[in-house]
Design a protein around this motif. Structure first.
Motif, short mmCIF file in Angstrom:
data_model
loop_
_atom_site.label_atom_id
_atom_site.label_comp_id
_atom_site.label_asym_id
_atom_site.label_seq_id
_atom_site.Cartn_x
_atom_site.Cartn_y
_atom_site.Cartn_z
N GLU A 13 5.15 19.27 -6.27
CA GLU A 13 6.53 18.73 -5.82
C GLU A 13 6.33 17.37 -5.37
N GLU A 14 5.34 16.90 -4.94
CA GLU A 14 5.31 15.78 -4.28
C GLU A 14 5.22 14.53 -5.56
N ILE A 15 4.14 15.26 -6.48
CA ILE A 15 3.87 14.45 -7.84
C ILE A 15 5.17 14.16 -8.66
N ASP A 16 5.90 15.11 -8.66
CA ASP A 16 7.29 15.51 -9.51
C ASP A 16 8.21 14.39 -8.77
N LYS A 17 8.24 14.16 -7.59
CA LYS A 17 9.12 13.18 -6.88
C LYS A 17 8.69 11.81 -7.28
N LEU A 18 7.51 11.57 -7.47
CA LEU A 18 7.01 10.28 -7.61
C LEU A 18 7.37 10.10 -9.21
N ILE A 19 7.29 10.94 -10.01
CA ILE A 19 7.49 10.77 -11.45
C ILE A 19 9.12 10.52 -11.57
N ALA A 20 9.90 10.96 -10.77
CA ALA A 20 11.41 10.90 -10.66
C ALA A 20 11.72 9.62 -10.54
N GLY A 77 0.68 -1.24 0.01
CA GLY A 77 -0.04 -0.05 -0.13
C GLY A 77 0.71 1.34 -0.01
N SER A 78 2.18 1.43 -0.43
CA SER A 78 2.83 2.53 -0.36
C SER A 78 2.36 3.40 -1.19
N MET A 79 2.05 2.98 -2.54
CA MET A 79 1.49 4.00 -3.58
C MET A 79 0.15 4.65 -3.04
N THR A 80 -0.67 3.47 -2.69
CA THR A 80 -2.12 3.88 -2.19
C THR A 80 -1.87 4.86 -1.21
N LEU A 81 -1.28 4.74 -0.19
CA LEU A 81 -1.26 5.84 0.81
C LEU A 81 -0.66 7.17 0.40
N LYS A 82 0.31 7.24 -0.41
CA LYS A 82 0.69 8.61 -1.14
C LYS A 82 -0.49 9.30 -1.63
N VAL A 83 -1.18 8.29 -2.71
CA VAL A 83 -2.17 8.89 -3.75
C VAL A 83 -3.16 9.52 -2.67
N ARG A 84 -3.68 8.72 -1.54
CA ARG A 84 -4.66 9.16 -0.73
C ARG A 84 -4.11 10.65 0.02
N GLY A 117 12.59 0.93 0.42
CA GLY A 117 12.32 1.38 1.82
C GLY A 117 10.62 1.64 1.58
N GLU A 118 10.10 2.50 2.58
CA GLU A 118 8.64 2.34 2.55
C GLU A 118 7.99 3.47 1.66
N ASP A 119 9.00 4.27 0.84
CA ASP A 119 8.40 5.36 -0.01
C ASP A 119 8.02 4.42 -1.35
N PRO A 120 6.99 4.99 -2.15
CA PRO A 120 6.42 4.47 -3.26
C PRO A 120 7.47 4.54 -4.31
N ILE A 121 7.57 3.73 -5.19
CA ILE A 121 8.34 3.83 -6.58
C ILE A 121 7.19 3.42 -7.72
N VAL A 122 7.31 4.28 -8.62
CA VAL A 122 6.49 4.30 -9.78
C VAL A 122 6.94 3.16 -10.42
N THR A 123 5.92 2.01 -10.65
CA THR A 123 6.31 0.61 -11.54
C THR A 123 6.24 0.39 -12.71
N ASN A 124 5.30 1.33 -13.33
CA ASN A 124 5.13 1.05 -14.95
C ASN A 124 4.27 2.08 -15.53
N THR A 125 4.39 2.24 -17.01
CA THR A 125 3.85 3.49 -17.64
C THR A 125 2.65 4.03 -17.38
N ARG A 126 1.64 3.04 -17.15
CA ARG A 126 0.11 3.56 -16.84
C ARG A 126 0.25 4.58 -15.65
N GLN A 127 1.08 4.20 -14.63
CA GLN A 127 1.09 5.18 -13.38
C GLN A 127 1.96 6.31 -13.80
N ARG A 128 2.98 6.04 -14.32
CA ARG A 128 3.77 7.40 -14.62
C ARG A 128 3.03 8.36 -15.71
#
Length: 460
Positions: free
Chosen positions: A204-211, A156-163, A388-399
């Protein structure tokens, strides 16, 4: 969603110690009772839940034993699909699982579609869409880093960040509504400043995820690495050395490799998709010519080129053509066959391939491979990858969805900086909220859901 009971073989095809047939749906236990006979002659429903129970699968028509099994049933909602689930553990092998599955289907179950168990888990609210995507990534993981990254997302790391970001966007919408509902009060100036502050933070937070998407892609898919060079310079020997096995044919005859050979190798937790290509040269051989063209095509999409030169020979026109192909791509240069008298100088190549790292190797003697692996680690793991606990974007759809959400926020910021009325940005903020919702599946169409789950295997 269909509410019928589904069934499938949940273990890979072929021989093995255990084969598992999985059922999910309202009739799961009823179907199991029709074909399972416990050691005490009891049906499965008469035995303890969530415990493997010994018995036999029998044909309902003549009560003849089909296989000796262990079976377990789990009542909804505390199951993978949040439906009643039954698993039958039989002997591994094609015959046993096929016969039991046929009986299950005859008793009223339907053969599950690809990914349908996980799809039901998503539609029944047990997991969201980003977690569902993590399931298939876990199954396909080729390295520990890939597995850990997928497990992190499944938890749920990505879920928590999106929420978290969506809640900030809802706060922005509340400020906008306040300025609209109370126009006579002097709240718009305060609201505008609050909106700018929140929008900048969301941006800024979205930009970090994209990175993180490039790291996620490399960990998940591997670094696409093309081995390039003239025929008989040691490309196939290099591939075998990296794989630690004789995967590619090696001979003294130039042009042995005519087609693309692709394999994965794990170097320091990062998978390399190594592609051995046909030697680059002018040839009248039709098959070899096709191989050369394929090599050039693979190079265009590659993350890295490993260019191999035979240092026992002087630079030739074909070498110069290869240099022109890789001069603008990330590349490592190998001067191979150092066990022979050298006729090629490093400066002959370095002048044309500026900033490319050169390593001297001898595939025959096994020299230089360690230096190559260290350089690969340095290029793609400049800092040690830690999941770690921080989310990492894993696919093109999410990016792609994050990029759209970022553009929404940027449009809102531009409007605020132009001192436009705050209600003018409402559409942009809602658009950002919706694009983030597509990541978790809060706002997504059935066609997209079907497309995602078709990438799964049957039984999961």
């Amino acid at each position: 969603m269909d509410i019928d009971t589904i069934a499938a073989v949940a273990t890979p095809p072929g021989e093995g110690g255990i084969g598992i047939i999985r059922l999910s749906g309202k009739k799961s236990l009823e179907i199991a009772d029709a074909i399972f006979k416990g050691a005490s002659e009891k049906p499965l429903s008469g035995l303890e839940e969530r415990r493997l129970n010994y018995g036999h699968i029998v044909n309902p028509k003549d009560r003849r034993a089909v296989d000796e099994v262990m079976a377990v049933y789990m009542k909804e909602p505390k199951t993978y699909t949040k439906e009643d689930v039954v698993e039958i553990h039989c002997h591994g092998g094609a015959i046993s699982v096929r016969r039991i599955l046929e009986l299950v289907l005859l008793e009223g179950a339907r053969l599950a579609e690809k990914g349908e168990f996980t799809k039901r888990a998503f539609l029944n609210g047990r997991i969201d869409l980003s977690q569902a995507e993590a399931v298939i990534d876990l199954i396909k993981a080729k390295t520990d880093a890939n597995f850990d990254m997928s497990l992190n997302q499944l938890e749920g790391s990505m879920t928590l960040k999106v929420r978290e970001l969506q809640n900030e966007l809802l706060s922005m919408l509340a400020h906008i509504e306040a300025s609209i509902d109370f126009p006579d009060q002097d709240v718009e100036e305060i609201t505008s400043e609050e909106l700018k502050k929140t929008a900048k933070h969301v941006y800024e937070e979205i930009d970090k995820l994209i990175a993180t998407s490039n790291t996620g892609r490399i960990i998940k898919e591997g670094v696409k690495t093309v081995i390039l060079g003239k025929p008989n310079v040691g490309k196939s020997s290099l591939m075998n050395a990296l794989l630690r096995e004789n995967r590619a044919i090696v001979t003294d005859i130039p042009g042995t490799t005519r087609d693309i050979i692709e394999e994965y190798v794990n170097i320091n937790g990062i998978p390399l998709r190594i592609v051995d290509t046909a030697g680059i040269r002018e040839t009248d051989d039709l098959v070899e010519k096709i191989g050369v063209e394929r090599a050039k095509e693979m190079l265009r999409d590659a993350d890295l080129a490993i260019v191999v030169f035979d240092c026992s020979k002087e630079l030739e026109q074909e070498d110069i053509e290869i240099i022109s192909l890789v001069k603008d791509k990330p590349a490592i240069v190998l001067f191979n066959k150092t066990d022979l008298d050298s006729k090629l100088r490093e400066e002959d190549v370095s002048n044309m391939l500026k900033d490319k790292y050169i390593i001297t190797t001898s595939m025959l003697e096994g020299k230089g491979i360690d230096k190559l692996e260290e350089k690969l680690k340095e290029m793609f793991l400049s800092s040690e990858v830690e999941i770690g606990e921080d989310p990492i974007v894993t696919n093109t759809r999410q990016r792609d969805l994050l990029i759209k959400a970022k553009e929404n926020v940027q449009d809102a910021l531009d409007a605020l900086n132009m001192e436009m009325p705050v209600d003018c940005i409402e559409v942009d903020i809602k658009g950002c909220w919706e694009n983030l919702g597509f990541i978790t599946g809060d706002s997504i169409g059935e066609d997209i859901i079907d497309k995602i789950f078709k990438n799964f295997c049957i039984g999961k």
